[in-house]
Motif scaffolding. Structure first.
Motif, PDB file in Angstrom:
ATOM      1  N   GLU A   2       0.824  -1.200   0.000  1.00  0.00           N
ATOM      2  CA  GLU A   2       0.000   0.000   0.000  1.00  0.00           C
ATOM      3  C   GLU A   2       0.869   1.267   0.000  1.00  0.00           C
ATOM      4  OE1 GLU A   2      -3.468   1.682   2.938  1.00  0.00           O
ATOM      5  OE2 GLU A   2      -1.958   0.362   3.797  1.00  0.00           O
ATOM      6  N   THR A   3       0.535   2.207  -0.865  1.00  0.00           N
ATOM      7  CA  THR A   3       1.226   3.496  -0.891  1.00  0.00           C
ATOM      8  C   THR A   3       0.387   4.498  -0.130  1.00  0.00           C
ATOM      9  OG1 THR A   3       1.961   2.930  -3.118  1.00  0.00           O
ATOM     10  CG2 THR A   3       2.369   5.157  -2.367  1.00  0.00           C
ATOM     11  N   ARG A   4       0.980   5.094   0.879  1.00  0.00           N
ATOM     12  CA  ARG A   4       0.253   6.042   1.711  1.00  0.00           C
ATOM     13  C   ARG A   4       0.693   7.468   1.406  1.00  0.00           C
ATOM     14  NH1 ARG A   4       0.956   2.853   7.412  1.00  0.00           N
ATOM     15  NH2 ARG A   4      -0.483   1.164   6.955  1.00  0.00           N
ATOM     16  N   PRO A   5      -0.249   8.392   1.497  1.00  0.00           N
ATOM     17  CA  PRO A   5       0.126   9.790   1.288  1.00  0.00           C
ATOM     18  C   PRO A   5       1.094  10.256   2.381  1.00  0.00           C
ATOM     19  CG  PRO A   5      -2.260   9.566   1.636  1.00  0.00           C
ATOM     20  CD  PRO A   5      -1.658   8.207   1.763  1.00  0.00           C
ATOM     21  N   GLU A   6       2.090  11.007   1.975  1.00  0.00           N
ATOM     22  CA  GLU A   6       3.022  11.588   2.942  1.00  0.00           C
ATOM     23  C   GLU A   6       2.640  13.047   3.123  1.00  0.00           C
ATOM     24  OE1 GLU A   6       7.211  10.840   2.244  1.00  0.00           O
ATOM     25  OE2 GLU A   6       6.720   8.929   1.284  1.00  0.00           O
ATOM     26  N   ILE A  93      -5.346   3.323   4.924  1.00  0.00           N
ATOM     27  CA  ILE A  93      -5.091   4.761   4.847  1.00  0.00           C
ATOM     28  C   ILE A  93      -5.318   5.204   3.410  1.00  0.00           C
ATOM     29  CG2 ILE A  93      -3.375   6.585   5.162  1.00  0.00           C
ATOM     30  CD1 ILE A  93      -4.267   5.189   7.774  1.00  0.00           C
ATOM     31  N   THR A  94      -6.177   6.210   3.263  1.00  0.00           N
ATOM     32  CA  THR A  94      -6.487   6.765   1.943  1.00  0.00           C
ATOM     33  C   THR A  94      -6.187   8.264   1.961  1.00  0.00           C
ATOM     34  OG1 THR A  94      -8.757   7.325   2.523  1.00  0.00           O
ATOM     35  CG2 THR A  94      -8.375   5.085   1.667  1.00  0.00           C
ATOM     36  N   LYS A  95      -6.299   8.893   0.807  1.00  0.00           N
ATOM     37  CA  LYS A  95      -6.111  10.346   0.756  1.00  0.00           C
ATOM     38  C   LYS A  95      -7.147  11.060   1.618  1.00  0.00           C
ATOM     39  CE  LYS A  95      -4.044  10.595  -3.826  1.00  0.00           C
ATOM     40  NZ  LYS A  95      -4.200  11.059  -5.209  1.00  0.00           N
ATOM     41  N   ASN A  96      -8.334  10.484   1.704  1.00  0.00           N
ATOM     42  CA  ASN A  96      -9.425  11.111   2.453  1.00  0.00           C
ATOM     43  C   ASN A  96      -9.250  11.024   3.969  1.00  0.00           C
ATOM     44  OD1 ASN A  96     -10.696  11.712   0.038  1.00  0.00           O
ATOM     45  ND2 ASN A  96     -11.874   9.816   0.040  1.00  0.00           N
ATOM     46  N   ASN A  97      -8.657   9.937   4.469  1.00  0.00           N
ATOM     47  CA  ASN A  97      -8.572   9.778   5.922  1.00  0.00           C
ATOM     48  C   ASN A  97      -7.151   9.918   6.473  1.00  0.00           C
ATOM     49  OD1 ASN A  97      -7.237   7.362   5.423  1.00  0.00           O
ATOM     50  ND2 ASN A  97      -8.856   6.062   6.232  1.00  0.00           N
ATOM     51  N   GLN A 101      -6.090  10.176  10.462  1.00  0.00           N
ATOM     52  CA  GLN A 101      -5.423   8.996  11.031  1.00  0.00           C
ATOM     53  C   GLN A 101      -4.025   9.357  11.536  1.00  0.00           C
ATOM     54  OE1 GLN A 101      -6.614   6.096  11.750  1.00  0.00           O
ATOM     55  NE2 GLN A 101      -8.343   5.710  10.433  1.00  0.00           N
ATOM     56  N   TYR A 102      -3.280  10.089  10.739  1.00  0.00           N
ATOM     57  CA  TYR A 102      -1.922  10.486  11.120  1.00  0.00           C
ATOM     58  C   TYR A 102      -1.948  11.379  12.367  1.00  0.00           C
ATOM     59  CZ  TYR A 102      -0.364   8.936   6.434  1.00  0.00           C
ATOM     60  OH  TYR A 102      -0.074   8.220   5.302  1.00  0.00           O
ATOM     61  N   THR A 103      -2.904  12.303  12.402  1.00  0.00           N
ATOM     62  CA  THR A 103      -3.015  13.209  13.552  1.00  0.00           C
ATOM     63  C   THR A 103      -3.283  12.424  14.831  1.00  0.00           C
ATOM     64  OG1 THR A 103      -3.808  14.996  12.140  1.00  0.00           O
ATOM     65  CG2 THR A 103      -4.297  15.184  14.484  1.00  0.00           C
ATOM     66  N   LEU A 104      -4.190  11.464  14.755  1.00  0.00           N
ATOM     67  CA  LEU A 104      -4.474  10.610  15.919  1.00  0.00           C
ATOM     68  C   LEU A 104      -3.234   9.842  16.365  1.00  0.00           C
ATOM     69  CD1 LEU A 104      -7.916   8.886  15.237  1.00  0.00           C
ATOM     70  CD2 LEU A 104      -7.304  10.278  17.207  1.00  0.00           C
ATOM     71  N   ALA A 105      -2.540   9.256  15.411  1.00  0.00           N
ATOM     72  CA  ALA A 105      -1.357   8.452  15.734  1.00  0.00           C
ATOM     73  C   ALA A 105      -0.254   9.306  16.348  1.00  0.00           C
ATOM     74  CB  ALA A 105      -0.852   7.740  14.480  1.00  0.00           C
ATOM     75  N   ILE A 159     -10.039   3.016  18.974  1.00  0.00           N
ATOM     76  CA  ILE A 159     -11.484   3.212  18.809  1.00  0.00           C
ATOM     77  C   ILE A 159     -11.761   4.389  17.877  1.00  0.00           C
ATOM     78  CG2 ILE A 159     -13.601   3.919  20.021  1.00  0.00           C
ATOM     79  CD1 ILE A 159     -12.505   2.246  22.441  1.00  0.00           C
ATOM     80  N   GLN A 160     -11.061   5.503  18.099  1.00  0.00           N
ATOM     81  CA  GLN A 160     -11.244   6.676  17.241  1.00  0.00           C
ATOM     82  C   GLN A 160     -10.805   6.378  15.806  1.00  0.00           C
ATOM     83  OE1 GLN A 160      -9.028   9.675  19.351  1.00  0.00           O
ATOM     84  NE2 GLN A 160     -10.843  10.416  20.423  1.00  0.00           N
ATOM     85  N   SER A 161      -9.763   5.614  15.661  1.00  0.00           N
ATOM     86  CA  SER A 161      -9.258   5.278  14.325  1.00  0.00           C
ATOM     87  C   SER A 161     -10.272   4.460  13.531  1.00  0.00           C
ATOM     88  CB  SER A 161      -7.942   4.508  14.469  1.00  0.00           C
ATOM     89  OG  SER A 161      -7.411   4.229  13.204  1.00  0.00           O
ATOM     90  N   PHE A 162     -10.941   3.518  14.188  1.00  0.00           N
ATOM     91  CA  PHE A 162     -11.949   2.704  13.521  1.00  0.00           C
ATOM     92  C   PHE A 162     -13.180   3.535  13.117  1.00  0.00           C
ATOM     93  CE2 PHE A 162      -9.923  -1.135  15.471  1.00  0.00           C
ATOM     94  CZ  PHE A 162      -9.680  -1.795  14.283  1.00  0.00           C
ATOM     95  N   LYS A 163     -13.448   4.614  13.831  1.00  0.00           N
ATOM     96  CA  LYS A 163     -14.602   5.456  13.537  1.00  0.00           C
ATOM     97  C   LYS A 163     -14.386   6.362  12.330  1.00  0.00           C
ATOM     98  CE  LYS A 163     -16.503   5.676  18.193  1.00  0.00           C
ATOM     99  NZ  LYS A 163     -16.819   6.555  19.331  1.00  0.00           N
ATOM    100  N   ILE A 164     -13.144   6.563  11.940  1.00  0.00           N
ATOM    101  CA  ILE A 164     -12.852   7.443  10.812  1.00  0.00           C
ATOM    102  C   ILE A 164     -13.222   6.725   9.523  1.00  0.00           C
ATOM    103  CG2 ILE A 164     -11.020   8.628   9.535  1.00  0.00           C
ATOM    104  CD1 ILE A 164      -9.587   8.997  12.228  1.00  0.00           C
ATOM    105  N   LYS A 165     -14.002   7.369   8.726  1.00  0.00           N
ATOM    106  CA  LYS A 165     -14.431   6.790   7.431  1.00  0.00           C
ATOM    107  C   LYS A 165     -13.286   6.824   6.439  1.00  0.00           C
ATOM    108  CE  LYS A 165     -18.649   6.424   8.896  1.00  0.00           C
ATOM    109  NZ  LYS A 165     -18.826   5.365   9.804  1.00  0.00           N
TER     110      LYS A 165
END
Length: 166
Positions: A2-6, A93-97, A101-105, A159-165
């Protein structure tokens, strides 16, 4: 693979506060260890059993082990948060989330950094209290408290990570 946005994560005021508190606790950790070193006999408690009682003793210079581990943790975590795209995530991890996700982590890593430094400071403080006869150990509360301080932020983040669409 998987290629993730940086993307560059902007520091919130909360992140800045966590970073500042971590820096403060790192300084406190070294100052407290130096104080304990100067005020201690040659042999001090260096290990605690599951009930929090000292079960091994070492040369007083060993008091600096936790501050140096704290220093490595401090700088390691500060470098790690610069690369949130390499972390493991429970969801894709997508461009949309990605930004959320990164902010939470990153927030979780900063909180864990502070937690480690606080715990190390408490261990050194209790070691000193043992040396001067005020305490007889960390106490039975230490392990559950430690596990809660580390586990709860991880659980909340998951839990918060799973809630992110996606």
């Amino acid at each position: 693979m998987e290629t993730r946005p940086e993307i560059q994560i902007k520091l919130s005021d909360f992140d800045k506060s966590l970073r500042l508190l971590s820096t403060l606790f790192l300084v406190i950790l070294f100052c407290l260890a130096s104080f304990v070193y100067l005020k201690s006999p040659d042999i001090i408690p260096s290990h605690f059993n599951v009930s929090g009682k000292p079960d091994d003793f070492s040369d007083k210079s060993m008091i600096f082990i936790l501050p140096f581990i704290g220093l490595i943790t401090y700088f390691g975590f500060n470098q790690l948060v610069k690369f949130p795209h390499i972390f493991n995530y429970p969801t894709s991890i997508t461009k949309n989330n990605a930004e959320r996700q990164y902010t939470l982590a990153v927030k979780m890593i900063r909180f864990l950094q502070l937690t480690v430094l606080i715990i190390f400071t408490v261990i050194i403080l209790v070691t000193y209290l043992i040396i001067i006869g005020i305490s007889d150990g960390l106490g039975i509360w230490f392990i559950p408290l430690f596990l809660s301080m580390v586990g709860i932020p991880i659980l909340i983040t998951l839990i918060q990570s799973f809630k992110i669409k996606t």
